[in-house]
Design an enzyme around this catalytic site. Sequence first.
Site, PDB file in Angstrom:
ATOM      1  N   ASP A  36      -1.618  -0.846   5.973  1.00  0.00           N
ATOM      2  CA  ASP A  36      -1.869  -0.266   7.299  1.00  0.00           C
ATOM      3  C   ASP A  36      -3.346  -0.023   7.584  1.00  0.00           C
ATOM      4  OD1 ASP A  36      -2.049   1.924   5.388  1.00  0.00           O
ATOM      5  OD2 ASP A  36      -2.159   3.223   7.149  1.00  0.00           O
TER       6      ASP A  36
ATOM      7  N   ASP B  13       0.865  -1.166   0.000  1.00  0.00           N
ATOM      8  CA  ASP B  13       0.000   0.000   0.000  1.00  0.00           C
ATOM      9  C   ASP B  13       0.919   1.239   0.000  1.00  0.00           C
ATOM     10  OD1 ASP B  13      -2.192   1.805   0.768  1.00  0.00           O
ATOM     11  OD2 ASP B  13      -1.254   1.741   2.747  1.00  0.00           O
ATOM     12  N   PHE B  14       0.385   2.420  -0.284  1.00  0.00           N
ATOM     13  CA  PHE B  14       1.230   3.622  -0.311  1.00  0.00           C
ATOM     14  C   PHE B  14       1.131   4.440   0.988  1.00  0.00           C
ATOM     15  CE2 PHE B  14       2.145   8.084  -1.445  1.00  0.00           C
ATOM     16  CZ  PHE B  14       3.449   7.930  -1.890  1.00  0.00           C
ATOM     17  N   ASP B  15      -0.028   5.096   1.216  1.00  0.00           N
ATOM     18  CA  ASP B  15      -0.153   6.014   2.360  1.00  0.00           C
ATOM     19  C   ASP B  15      -0.184   5.254   3.687  1.00  0.00           C
ATOM     20  OD1 ASP B  15      -0.892   8.897   1.206  1.00  0.00           O
ATOM     21  OD2 ASP B  15      -1.800   7.371  -0.071  1.00  0.00           O
TER      22      ASP B  15
HETATM   23 MG   LIG Z   1      -2.659   3.069   3.709  1.00  0.00          MG
END
Ligand SMILES: [Mg+2]
Length: 259
Positions: free
Chosen positions: A210, A27-29
Amino acid sequence: MTPNWTEQREALREWLLSHPRILIGCDFDGTLAPLMPHADEARLPRVTGEAMQRLIALPGVALAVISGRAIADLRQRVALDGAWYAGNHGLEMAAADGSTVVAPGAEDARAALRHALGRLAPLPREMPGVWIEDKGLTASVHYRQASEDCRAQLEACVREAVKGLEALKVRPAKCIWEILPAGEWDKGTALRWFMNRWGVPSNATAFMGDDVTDLNAFRELPDGWTILVGNDVDVKARMRLRHPGDTAMLLEWMAKVRA
Ligand SMILES: [Mg+2]
């Protein structure tokens, strides 16, 4: 949640050395990039990008970034040659060779999404701190900077905006209400598409995330590596990290071991 990176390190080393081909999904953020007060400020840390680039360059390693962001936005923030990308929670996907796919039904929901966004247009004026991100195939209603009062009323407003629009659904994420096509397509479906394209089974695949939407990707990996970053989701994961700083360290270590 206690980080367990040290206990799991040997098992991960063995995994990295035993599969001729592996897929690493991220995932990124909040996973690669630290969360910022405004989503537009998020950047990929230099060390993380360098570690990812080293992994991509290794034989038998594919790296996919799967995010809720629009794919164009994601590509521009990650900016790594040879990475695979999925944006809009997997609704739009691009393999490293440039071939792209849009999830079935996603295009058809565009008109309904335009309609819902029209209904929501006055909202940022009425609720300070709320802002709406139009991502083409989906939209995010962000409230990280909104007051408790606004937050309490927001869900009802978002649900009202999609009322009667059968092509759409609403889903919660971290300080976000997501509006997206009603079909069953998520980060897990995108991860499976990448696994098929790269030709690896789930036990040769890892995914780091996350947020609740990342659990859909974990679902695809009953015998793979599920790596949870941070404390926001209560779920069983094979490895647990504290924050994106740990992610950078882990990716660096993985590149070193696999090389
Ligand atoms: Mg995220």
